[in-house]
Design a protein around this motif. Sequence first.
Motif, mmCIF file in Angstrom:
data_model
loop_
_atom_site.group_PDB
_atom_site.id
_atom_site.type_symbol
_atom_site.label_atom_id
_atom_site.label_comp_id
_atom_site.label_asym_id
_atom_site.label_seq_id
_atom_site.Cartn_x
_atom_site.Cartn_y
_atom_site.Cartn_z
ATOM 1 N N GLN A 82 2.699 50.245 2.393
ATOM 2 C CA GLN A 82 3.963 49.630 1.981
ATOM 3 C C GLN A 82 3.767 48.231 1.392
ATOM 4 N N LEU A 83 2.532 47.734 1.339
ATOM 5 C CA LEU A 83 2.310 46.404 0.778
ATOM 6 C C LEU A 83 2.656 46.342 -0.711
ATOM 7 N N ASP A 84 2.357 47.410 -1.438
ATOM 8 C CA ASP A 84 2.670 47.421 -2.869
ATOM 9 C C ASP A 84 4.166 47.251 -3.096
ATOM 10 N N ASP A 85 4.970 47.969 -2.325
ATOM 11 C CA ASP A 85 6.427 47.830 -2.473
ATOM 12 C C ASP A 85 6.875 46.418 -2.125
ATOM 13 N N LEU A 86 6.266 45.841 -1.089
ATOM 14 C CA LEU A 86 6.630 44.485 -0.683
ATOM 15 C C LEU A 86 6.301 43.480 -1.784
ATOM 16 N N ILE A 87 5.138 43.649 -2.413
ATOM 17 C CA ILE A 87 4.725 42.734 -3.476
ATOM 18 C C ILE A 87 5.590 42.939 -4.722
ATOM 19 N N ASP A 88 5.899 44.187 -5.042
ATOM 20 C CA ASP A 88 6.776 44.452 -6.187
ATOM 21 C C ASP A 88 8.150 43.821 -5.976
ATOM 22 N N LEU A 89 8.638 43.876 -4.739
ATOM 23 C CA LEU A 89 9.928 43.254 -4.454
ATOM 24 C C LEU A 89 9.867 41.743 -4.645
ATOM 25 N N ALA A 90 8.754 41.138 -4.217
ATOM 26 C CA ALA A 90 8.596 39.688 -4.416
ATOM 27 C C ALA A 90 8.528 39.337 -5.899
ATOM 28 N N ARG A 91 7.793 40.158 -6.659
ATOM 29 C CA ARG A 91 7.726 39.904 -8.102
ATOM 30 C C ARG A 91 9.084 40.080 -8.756
ATOM 31 N N VAL A 118 2.957 36.772 -8.202
ATOM 32 C CA VAL A 118 2.087 37.220 -7.122
ATOM 33 C C VAL A 118 0.879 37.930 -7.700
ATOM 34 N N THR A 119 -0.310 37.540 -7.244
ATOM 35 C CA THR A 119 -1.544 38.285 -7.513
ATOM 36 C C THR A 119 -2.073 38.779 -6.173
ATOM 37 N N ALA A 120 -2.577 39.988 -6.195
ATOM 38 C CA ALA A 120 -2.973 40.583 -4.914
ATOM 39 C C ALA A 120 -4.273 41.346 -5.054
ATOM 40 N N ARG A 121 -5.120 41.224 -4.022
ATOM 41 C CA ARG A 121 -6.316 42.050 -3.864
ATOM 42 C C ARG A 121 -6.149 42.810 -2.559
ATOM 43 N N LEU A 122 -5.873 44.104 -2.719
ATOM 44 C CA LEU A 122 -5.582 44.942 -1.561
ATOM 45 C C LEU A 122 -6.669 45.987 -1.395
ATOM 46 N N VAL A 178 -0.747 43.310 9.475
ATOM 47 C CA VAL A 178 -1.030 42.874 8.098
ATOM 48 C C VAL A 178 0.257 42.789 7.293
ATOM 49 N N TYR A 179 1.074 43.816 7.384
ATOM 50 C CA TYR A 179 2.326 43.849 6.621
ATOM 51 C C TYR A 179 3.227 42.676 6.994
ATOM 52 N N ARG A 180 3.392 42.411 8.305
ATOM 53 C CA ARG A 180 4.302 41.351 8.722
ATOM 54 C C ARG A 180 3.774 39.971 8.339
ATOM 55 N N ILE A 181 2.460 39.787 8.378
ATOM 56 C CA ILE A 181 1.914 38.485 7.967
ATOM 57 C C ILE A 181 2.191 38.236 6.489
ATOM 58 N N VAL A 182 1.941 39.232 5.655
ATOM 59 C CA VAL A 182 2.216 39.084 4.228
ATOM 60 C C VAL A 182 3.711 38.901 3.994
ATOM 61 N N GLN A 183 4.514 39.661 4.691
ATOM 62 C CA GLN A 183 5.967 39.565 4.519
ATOM 63 C C GLN A 183 6.479 38.177 4.900
ATOM 64 N N GLU A 184 6.054 37.664 6.056
ATOM 65 C CA GLU A 184 6.522 36.356 6.497
ATOM 66 C C GLU A 184 6.001 35.252 5.585
ATOM 67 N N SER A 185 4.773 35.412 5.109
ATOM 68 C CA SER A 185 4.227 34.400 4.206
ATOM 69 C C SER A 185 5.013 34.351 2.900
ATOM 70 N N LEU A 186 5.365 35.515 2.353
ATOM 71 C CA LEU A 186 6.181 35.529 1.139
ATOM 72 C C LEU A 186 7.564 34.936 1.393
ATOM 73 N N THR A 187 8.121 35.188 2.578
ATOM 74 C CA THR A 187 9.407 34.590 2.916
ATOM 75 C C THR A 187 9.313 33.069 2.940
ATOM 76 N N VAL A 199 1.619 32.886 -5.864
ATOM 77 C CA VAL A 199 1.046 33.315 -4.587
ATOM 78 C C VAL A 199 -0.151 34.210 -4.860
ATOM 79 N N ALA A 200 -1.215 34.006 -4.066
ATOM 80 C CA ALA A 200 -2.386 34.870 -4.106
ATOM 81 C C ALA A 200 -2.554 35.518 -2.736
ATOM 82 N N ILE A 201 -2.600 36.853 -2.738
ATOM 83 C CA ILE A 201 -2.712 37.611 -1.491
ATOM 84 C C ILE A 201 -4.045 38.341 -1.496
ATOM 85 N N SER A 202 -4.786 38.203 -0.404
ATOM 86 C CA SER A 202 -6.065 38.885 -0.260
ATOM 87 C C SER A 202 -6.105 39.562 1.097
ATOM 88 N N VAL A 203 -6.352 40.878 1.081
ATOM 89 C CA VAL A 203 -6.470 41.648 2.320
ATOM 90 C C VAL A 203 -7.800 42.367 2.288
#
Length: 402
Positions: A280-289, A295-299, A314-323, A335-339
Motif C-alpha cells: 500500500q506504500l505506492d498508493d500512499l505516495i501517489d496520494l501525497a503527490r 516525492v521520490t521513493a526507493r521501495l 513501515v507504512y505508518r512511519i512513512v504515513q506519519e512522516s508525510l503528514t 520528500v525522499a523516501i527510502s525503504v
Amino acid sequence: MLEGTRAQAERETGVRAPWRPGPRLRRLLDVAPVGVLALVVVLVGVQSGDRWWLLLGLAQTVPLIWRRSHAGMVYAVVAGASAVQALVVDIPIVSQLAYPVALYNLARHRGPLAGAIGLGVGLAGAVVASVVWVEGYRPPYVERVWADYVPYAFTVGAIVVVAWALGTLSRVRESYVAAILEQGERRVVEAEQRVLLAAGDERARIAREMHDVVAHGLSVIVVQADGARYAAAQDPDVAVRTLETVAATGRASLADMRRLLGLLRTGEQAERAPQPGLPQLDDLIDLARGSGTRVTARLPAEHLELSEGDGLTVYRIVQESLTNVRKHAGPDASVAISVHVGHEVDVTVSDTGSGGRPLAPGGDERGLGLLGMGERVAVHGGELTAGPGVDGGWVVRARWTR
C-alpha cells in the motif's frame, strides 16, 4: 471483593476452603460441650463429697471454653490440674477427658514444637497415671506385678497419641489448603493484572492507529480542500479532480476508523480488514503527490515477503512522516523516501523543508506522531531518530532487526 477472589481461587485450584462456623455457632460449640462436661463434674463431685473432685474437675474443664483462642495457656492449666490430681486423687475422674481435648487444640492451633512438648508430657502423664491408679485400686497385701500397669499406660498413652495426631493432621491440612488457596488467589490477581496490561497495550496501539489515520487523512483533506478552493475560480476541472481526491481520502480514513472502532466493541465481531503494509506504500505516495508534494521513493520489490507487523510499522512511519511534511515543512518542500528490507528493516524519510519541529510530546499534540512512531519501532526492538538534516530539512530514520 475478597470473597469473589477466594471463590475464583477455589475454581482455579479445584480445592474448596474448609467450612467454618459463624461467630455465634463457634461460640456455642465452644461453650455448650464444656458446660455439659462441667455439669457432670459438679454432679459427681457433689455426690462423692470430695472437694478435690469438684475443684480439680472445674479447673480442668472450665478453661476449655478458651481452647481455640488461647490453646497454649489452656493446655498449661489443664495439664497442671491433671498433675495435681495425681498427687491428691488416686483414681481417675471424669474431668480427665479435658486433657486430650486440650492437647488436640494445642497441636492444632500452635506450632509443631508445642504439640511435641504436649505429646511428651501426655505420655509421661500416662505412665504416672497408670501407677497411681493401679496403686489406688490395689489391696495392700497384693503383690505388685509390672503387667498390671501396662494396660492402663497403653490405653491412656493411645488416647494421648490419637489426640495429638488428630490435632497435628488438622493443622497440617489447614495449612496445606490455605497455601493452595493463596496460590490460586495469586494466580487470579496475576491473571487480572495481565488482562489490564494487555488492555492498556491494546488501547495504546489503537490510539497510535487512530492518530495516524486521523492526522494523515485530515491533513490531506485540508491541503486538497485549500487547493480546490483556489483552483475553482480559474480551472474548475482541477477543482473537480481535487475534490475527488478529498472524497477518496475521506472514505479511506472512515474505513480505517470503522475497523479500529470495531476492535473496541464488546460482544460484536470486529471487521477484519487487512492491515496496510508494503503493497500500500505506492498508493500512499501517489496520494501525497496528488496533494502537491514532490516525492521520490526507493521501495523494495513488490513480491518481497514481510511480516504483517513489520509492514504495518513501515507504512505508518512513512504515513506519519508525510503528514508532518504537509504540516510543518512548508509549501515548496520535497520528500525522499527510502525503504530497505534485508536482515534489517531501514526506513528513511527526509525532506527539504524548514525543519525546527518539536520532538518532545510533553502535552504538545504535534509531538504525538513522533511518540507513536517511536513506540512502534520499540516493539520490534529497534531505534528511531528524528531531527534536522545535515543540509537542512528534517530526517526521520527507523531501523530494526526482522
